[in-house]
Design a protein around this motif. Structure first.
Motif, PDB file in Angstrom:
ATOM      1  N   CYS A 106       0.791  -1.364   0.056  1.00  0.00           N
ATOM      2  CA  CYS A 106       0.022   0.053  -0.113  1.00  0.00           C
ATOM      3  C   CYS A 106       0.900   1.121   0.075  1.00  0.00           C
ATOM      4  CB  CYS A 106      -0.985  -0.023   1.184  1.00  0.00           C
ATOM      5  SG  CYS A 106      -1.998   1.289   1.263  1.00  0.00           S
ATOM      6  N   PHE A 107       2.046   1.140   0.756  1.00  0.00           N
ATOM      7  CA  PHE A 107       2.701   2.522   0.813  1.00  0.00           C
ATOM      8  C   PHE A 107       3.690   2.623  -0.612  1.00  0.00           C
ATOM      9  CE2 PHE A 107       2.186   2.926   5.291  1.00  0.00           C
ATOM     10  CZ  PHE A 107       2.222   4.178   5.441  1.00  0.00           C
ATOM     11  N   GLU A 108       3.884   1.583  -1.118  1.00  0.00           N
ATOM     12  CA  GLU A 108       4.458   1.455  -2.504  1.00  0.00           C
ATOM     13  C   GLU A 108       3.375   2.265  -3.453  1.00  0.00           C
ATOM     14  OE1 GLU A 108       5.805  -2.397  -3.146  1.00  0.00           O
ATOM     15  OE2 GLU A 108       7.444  -2.297  -1.899  1.00  0.00           O
ATOM     16  N   SER A 109       2.185   1.913  -3.499  1.00  0.00           N
ATOM     17  CA  SER A 109       1.222   2.531  -4.266  1.00  0.00           C
ATOM     18  C   SER A 109       1.201   4.095  -3.960  1.00  0.00           C
ATOM     19  CB  SER A 109      -0.119   1.905  -3.868  1.00  0.00           C
ATOM     20  OG  SER A 109      -0.009   0.679  -4.669  1.00  0.00           O
ATOM     21  N   PHE A 110       1.083   4.513  -2.818  1.00  0.00           N
ATOM     22  CA  PHE A 110       1.237   5.790  -2.078  1.00  0.00           C
ATOM     23  C   PHE A 110       2.321   6.678  -2.630  1.00  0.00           C
ATOM     24  CE2 PHE A 110      -1.082   4.648   1.860  1.00  0.00           C
ATOM     25  CZ  PHE A 110      -2.497   5.070   1.336  1.00  0.00           C
ATOM     26  N   GLU A 111       3.387   6.028  -2.551  1.00  0.00           N
ATOM     27  CA  GLU A 111       4.464   6.571  -2.949  1.00  0.00           C
ATOM     28  C   GLU A 111       4.727   6.693  -4.302  1.00  0.00           C
ATOM     29  OE1 GLU A 111       7.243   4.317  -0.901  1.00  0.00           O
ATOM     30  OE2 GLU A 111       7.265   5.447   1.196  1.00  0.00           O
ATOM     31  N   ALA A 112       4.236   5.808  -5.152  1.00  0.00           N
ATOM     32  CA  ALA A 112       4.197   6.128  -6.802  1.00  0.00           C
ATOM     33  C   ALA A 112       3.454   7.250  -7.235  1.00  0.00           C
ATOM     34  CB  ALA A 112       3.523   4.703  -7.365  1.00  0.00           C
ATOM     35  N   VAL A 113       2.710   7.948  -6.276  1.00  0.00           N
ATOM     36  CA  VAL A 113       1.887   9.244  -6.747  1.00  0.00           C
ATOM     37  C   VAL A 113       2.239  10.451  -5.927  1.00  0.00           C
ATOM     38  CG1 VAL A 113       0.089   8.088  -8.379  1.00  0.00           C
ATOM     39  CG2 VAL A 113      -0.117   8.488  -5.827  1.00  0.00           C
ATOM     40  N   LEU A 114       3.035  10.270  -4.934  1.00  0.00           N
ATOM     41  CA  LEU A 114       3.405  11.370  -3.949  1.00  0.00           C
ATOM     42  C   LEU A 114       3.898  12.765  -4.589  1.00  0.00           C
ATOM     43  CD1 LEU A 114       4.665   9.933  -0.591  1.00  0.00           C
ATOM     44  CD2 LEU A 114       2.650  11.213  -1.014  1.00  0.00           C
ATOM     45  N   GLY A 115       4.878  12.455  -5.669  1.00  0.00           N
ATOM     46  CA  GLY A 115       5.577  13.604  -6.152  1.00  0.00           C
ATOM     47  C   GLY A 115       6.292  14.501  -4.670  1.00  0.00           C
ATOM     48  N   LYS A 116       5.788  15.660  -4.607  1.00  0.00           N
ATOM     49  CA  LYS A 116       6.598  16.488  -3.588  1.00  0.00           C
ATOM     50  C   LYS A 116       5.745  16.642  -2.394  1.00  0.00           C
ATOM     51  CE  LYS A 116       8.926  19.413  -6.753  1.00  0.00           C
ATOM     52  NZ  LYS A 116       9.399  20.781  -7.331  1.00  0.00           N
ATOM     53  N   TYR A 117       4.761  15.715  -2.369  1.00  0.00           N
ATOM     54  CA  TYR A 117       3.904  15.595  -1.049  1.00  0.00           C
ATOM     55  C   TYR A 117       4.489  14.481  -0.039  1.00  0.00           C
ATOM     56  CZ  TYR A 117       0.201  17.911  -3.062  1.00  0.00           C
ATOM     57  OH  TYR A 117      -0.865  19.009  -3.772  1.00  0.00           O
ATOM     58  N   THR A 118       4.180  14.715   1.248  1.00  0.00           N
ATOM     59  CA  THR A 118       4.605  13.843   2.219  1.00  0.00           C
ATOM     60  C   THR A 118       3.133  13.438   2.787  1.00  0.00           C
ATOM     61  OG1 THR A 118       6.536  15.494   2.790  1.00  0.00           O
ATOM     62  CG2 THR A 118       5.683  13.888   4.662  1.00  0.00           C
ATOM     63  N   ILE A 119       3.352  12.022   3.325  1.00  0.00           N
ATOM     64  CA  ILE A 119       2.215  11.442   3.960  1.00  0.00           C
ATOM     65  C   ILE A 119       2.279  11.901   5.517  1.00  0.00           C
ATOM     66  CG2 ILE A 119       1.193   9.346   4.869  1.00  0.00           C
ATOM     67  CD1 ILE A 119       2.440   7.843   2.193  1.00  0.00           C
ATOM     68  N   GLY A 120       0.953  12.379   5.612  1.00  0.00           N
ATOM     69  CA  GLY A 120       0.842  13.101   7.310  1.00  0.00           C
ATOM     70  C   GLY A 120       0.013  11.890   7.872  1.00  0.00           C
ATOM     71  N   ARG A 121      -1.007  11.115   7.560  1.00  0.00           N
ATOM     72  CA  ARG A 121      -1.537  10.245   8.041  1.00  0.00           C
ATOM     73  C   ARG A 121      -2.229   9.287   7.245  1.00  0.00           C
ATOM     74  NH1 ARG A 121      -3.543  12.874  12.781  1.00  0.00           N
ATOM     75  NH2 ARG A 121      -2.127  12.698  14.298  1.00  0.00           N
ATOM     76  N   THR A 122      -2.593   8.094   7.625  1.00  0.00           N
ATOM     77  CA  THR A 122      -3.184   7.146   6.730  1.00  0.00           C
ATOM     78  C   THR A 122      -4.359   6.598   7.447  1.00  0.00           C
ATOM     79  OG1 THR A 122      -1.801   5.290   7.555  1.00  0.00           O
ATOM     80  CG2 THR A 122      -0.901   6.385   5.801  1.00  0.00           C
ATOM     81  N   TYR A 123      -5.320   6.137   6.648  1.00  0.00           N
ATOM     82  CA  TYR A 123      -6.665   5.684   7.259  1.00  0.00           C
ATOM     83  C   TYR A 123      -7.219   4.492   6.358  1.00  0.00           C
ATOM     84  CZ  TYR A 123      -6.481  10.576   8.690  1.00  0.00           C
ATOM     85  OH  TYR A 123      -6.142  11.704   9.251  1.00  0.00           O
ATOM     86  N   ASN A 124      -8.049   3.967   7.036  1.00  0.00           N
ATOM     87  CA  ASN A 124      -8.885   2.980   6.481  1.00  0.00           C
ATOM     88  C   ASN A 124     -10.433   3.532   6.233  1.00  0.00           C
ATOM     89  OD1 ASN A 124      -7.075   0.991   6.037  1.00  0.00           O
ATOM     90  ND2 ASN A 124      -7.511  -0.046   8.026  1.00  0.00           N
TER      91      ASN A 124
END
Length: 106
Positions: A10-28
């Protein structure tokens, strides 16, 4: 909706589109807590930005990773920096991502 730790894929999928963004929180996020991954129509959802992530100039977006691992970027639909408003018909794992606004120089 609840704050949740996501797995490596899941984190790999998030990181594939993050660009210059940073993950602040994750949710279900699942409608009514049920394993419903897609709805017939999109719904609009407004989330409060956690105080520790609120900073002058931060821009926010949500990233949804579908049950099949496809990342979808959901842009903030309002101008208010305190909440984030998104529309989606897909549900599963989400990341609240932020970036610093561009600093204008003379």
């Amino acid at each position: 909706m609840k704050n949740a730790m996501q797995g490596k894929k899941c984190f790999e999928s998030f990181e594939a589109v993050l660009g210059k963004y940073t993950i602040g929180r994750t949710y279900n996020i699942l409608p009514n807590g049920k394993r419903l991954y897609k709805m017939d129509k999109a719904v609009t959802i407004t989330f409060s930005i956690p105080k520790e992530l609120q900073a002058a100039g931060h821009g926010f977006e949500m990233i949804c990773v579908t049950e099949k691992g496809v990342p979808i970027i959901l842009k903030d639909q309002d101008k208010d920096p305190a909440p984030i408003t998104i529309s989606t018909d897909k549900f599963y794992a989400f990341a609240l991502a932020y970036k610093d606004a561009k600093v204008k120089t003379k």
